[in-house]
Design a protein around this motif. Structure first.
Motif, PDB file in Angstrom:
ATOM      1  N   ASN A  32       0.841  -1.200   0.000  1.00 40.10           N
ATOM      2  CA  ASN A  32       0.000   0.000   0.000  1.00 40.10           C
ATOM      3  C   ASN A  32       0.876   1.250   0.000  1.00 40.10           C
ATOM      4  OD1 ASN A  32      -2.486  -1.425  -0.175  1.00 40.10           O
ATOM      5  ND2 ASN A  32      -2.324  -1.915   2.005  1.00 40.10           N
ATOM      6  N   GLY A  33       0.762   2.118   0.991  1.00 36.89           N
ATOM      7  CA  GLY A  33       1.552   3.341   1.011  1.00 36.89           C
ATOM      8  C   GLY A  33       3.045   3.065   1.137  1.00 36.89           C
ATOM      9  N   MET A  34       3.826   3.875   0.424  1.00 37.13           N
ATOM     10  CA  MET A  34       5.282   3.789   0.508  1.00 37.13           C
ATOM     11  C   MET A  34       5.823   5.188   0.756  1.00 37.13           C
ATOM     12  SD  MET A  34       6.122   1.100  -2.578  1.00 37.13           S
ATOM     13  CE  MET A  34       7.562   0.347  -1.793  1.00 37.13           C
ATOM     14  N   ALA A  35       6.983   5.263   1.375  1.00 33.19           N
ATOM     15  CA  ALA A  35       7.509   6.585   1.732  1.00 33.19           C
ATOM     16  C   ALA A  35       9.013   6.534   1.902  1.00 33.19           C
ATOM     17  CB  ALA A  35       6.862   7.098   3.021  1.00 33.19           C
ATOM     18  N   TRP A  36       9.607   7.708   1.821  1.00 32.68           N
ATOM     19  CA  TRP A  36      11.017   7.899   2.136  1.00 32.68           C
ATOM     20  C   TRP A  36      11.127   8.822   3.350  1.00 32.68           C
ATOM     21  CZ3 TRP A  36      14.922   5.252   0.020  1.00 32.68           C
ATOM     22  CH2 TRP A  36      14.688   4.614  -1.201  1.00 32.68           C
ATOM     23  N   TYR A  37      11.943   8.411   4.290  1.00 30.00           N
ATOM     24  CA  TYR A  37      12.283   9.212   5.455  1.00 30.00           C
ATOM     25  C   TYR A  37      13.789   9.455   5.421  1.00 30.00           C
ATOM     26  CZ  TYR A  37       7.749   8.180   7.605  1.00 30.00           C
ATOM     27  OH  TYR A  37       6.402   8.096   7.891  1.00 30.00           O
ATOM     28  N   ARG A  38      14.233  10.409   6.219  1.00 34.79           N
ATOM     29  CA  ARG A  38      15.672  10.617   6.353  1.00 34.79           C
ATOM     30  C   ARG A  38      15.997  11.028   7.779  1.00 34.79           C
ATOM     31  NH1 ARG A  38      16.461  16.099   2.637  1.00 34.79           N
ATOM     32  NH2 ARG A  38      15.320  17.544   4.024  1.00 34.79           N
ATOM     33  N   GLN A  39      17.234  10.729   8.154  1.00 38.21           N
ATOM     34  CA  GLN A  39      17.708  11.101   9.482  1.00 38.21           C
ATOM     35  C   GLN A  39      19.146  11.578   9.376  1.00 38.21           C
ATOM     36  OE1 GLN A  39      17.339   8.046  12.483  1.00 38.21           O
ATOM     37  NE2 GLN A  39      17.381   9.560  14.119  1.00 38.21           N
ATOM     38  N   ASP A  89      20.700  18.197   2.715  1.00 40.80           N
ATOM     39  CA  ASP A  89      20.029  16.936   2.370  1.00 40.80           C
ATOM     40  C   ASP A  89      20.836  15.720   2.828  1.00 40.80           C
ATOM     41  OD1 ASP A  89      19.158  18.508  -0.714  1.00 40.80           O
ATOM     42  OD2 ASP A  89      17.821  18.170   1.005  1.00 40.80           O
ATOM     43  N   THR A  90      22.044  15.949   3.325  1.00 39.87           N
ATOM     44  CA  THR A  90      22.872  14.847   3.795  1.00 39.87           C
ATOM     45  C   THR A  90      22.193  14.130   4.949  1.00 39.87           C
ATOM     46  OG1 THR A  90      24.935  15.905   3.111  1.00 39.87           O
ATOM     47  CG2 THR A  90      25.080  14.261   4.871  1.00 39.87           C
ATOM     48  N   ALA A  91      22.017  12.821   4.797  1.00 42.77           N
ATOM     49  CA  ALA A  91      21.320  12.028   5.806  1.00 42.77           C
ATOM     50  C   ALA A  91      21.331  10.570   5.382  1.00 42.77           C
ATOM     51  CB  ALA A  91      19.873  12.500   5.955  1.00 42.77           C
ATOM     52  N   VAL A  92      20.918   9.718   6.301  1.00 44.34           N
ATOM     53  CA  VAL A  92      20.582   8.345   5.939  1.00 44.34           C
ATOM     54  C   VAL A  92      19.122   8.342   5.517  1.00 44.34           C
ATOM     55  CG1 VAL A  92      20.393   5.961   6.706  1.00 44.34           C
ATOM     56  CG2 VAL A  92      22.284   7.384   7.524  1.00 44.34           C
ATOM     57  N   TYR A  93      18.869   7.812   4.340  1.00 43.79           N
ATOM     58  CA  TYR A  93      17.514   7.774   3.790  1.00 43.79           C
ATOM     59  C   TYR A  93      16.953   6.369   3.976  1.00 43.79           C
ATOM     60  CZ  TYR A  93      17.933  12.426   1.849  1.00 43.79           C
ATOM     61  OH  TYR A  93      18.054  13.782   1.699  1.00 43.79           O
ATOM     62  N   TYR A  94      15.741   6.309   4.516  1.00 45.78           N
ATOM     63  CA  TYR A  94      15.081   5.043   4.795  1.00 45.78           C
ATOM     64  C   TYR A  94      13.801   4.922   3.983  1.00 45.78           C
ATOM     65  CZ  TYR A  94      18.031   4.945   8.981  1.00 45.78           C
ATOM     66  OH  TYR A  94      19.097   4.947   9.853  1.00 45.78           O
ATOM     67  N   PHE A 110       6.811  -1.794   7.384  1.00 43.14           N
ATOM     68  CA  PHE A 110       8.166  -2.328   7.286  1.00 43.14           C
ATOM     69  C   PHE A 110       9.137  -1.216   6.900  1.00 43.14           C
ATOM     70  CE2 PHE A 110       7.451  -6.864   7.652  1.00 43.14           C
ATOM     71  CZ  PHE A 110       6.103  -6.984   7.377  1.00 43.14           C
ATOM     72  N   TRP A 111      10.413  -1.412   7.301  1.00 43.04           N
ATOM     73  CA  TRP A 111      11.455  -0.432   7.028  1.00 43.04           C
ATOM     74  C   TRP A 111      12.657  -1.089   6.375  1.00 43.04           C
ATOM     75  CZ3 TRP A 111      11.230   4.829   8.176  1.00 43.04           C
ATOM     76  CH2 TRP A 111      10.128   5.239   8.924  1.00 43.04           C
ATOM     77  N   GLY A 112      13.329  -0.317   5.522  1.00 38.57           N
ATOM     78  CA  GLY A 112      14.596  -0.760   4.985  1.00 38.57           C
ATOM     79  C   GLY A 112      15.725  -0.442   5.936  1.00 38.57           C
TER      80      GLY A 112
END
Length: 121
Positions: A32-39, A89-94, A110-112
């Motif tokens: 279903n929904g998918m997304a990108w996060y960053r930290q 924009d430097t980060a770990v993208y999940y 679920f997460w990558g």
């Protein structure tokens, strides 16, 4: 079991572009929904962009006009095209996905494992 595997991170100069990919595999009935996060170091994880199964998108203000999220439902893959990259924009993208597994009647998130994007000259 379900896995999300990201790829495409790396080092890029300011103003450059990168394309991230994330593919879901395993015991999948529907993604279903998918997304990108960053930290970024010292920061909380934040939502960058999301996309519904039917293609509706949303973006955090700082990336609007520069990043584009898209998906391929046949391949269970989500992409993040990042243009005009900045040091901020430097980060770990999940990658994150809401997935209904075969044999289950509800979806689970679920997460990558994350992929590092470094924007630097």
């Amino acid at each position: 079991q379900v896995q999300l595997v990201e790829s495409g991170g790396g080092l890029v100069q300011p103003g450059g572009s990168l394309r991230l990919s994330c593919t879901a595999s395993g015991n999948i009935y529907r993604v279903n929904g998918m997304a990108w996060y960053r930290q970024a170091p010292g920061n909380q994880r934040e939502l960058v962009a999301g996309i519904s199964r039917d293609g509706r998108t949303n973006y955090t203000d700082s990336v609007k006009g520069r990043f584009t999220i898209s998906r391929d439902n046949i391949k269970n893959t989500v992409y993040l095209q990042m243009n005009s990259l900045r040091a901020q924009d430097t980060a770990v993208y999940y990658c994150s996905a809401d997935i209904r597994r075969r044999g289950y009647y509800y979806e689970k998130n679920f997460w990558g494992q994350g992929t590092l994007v470094t924007v630097s000259s």
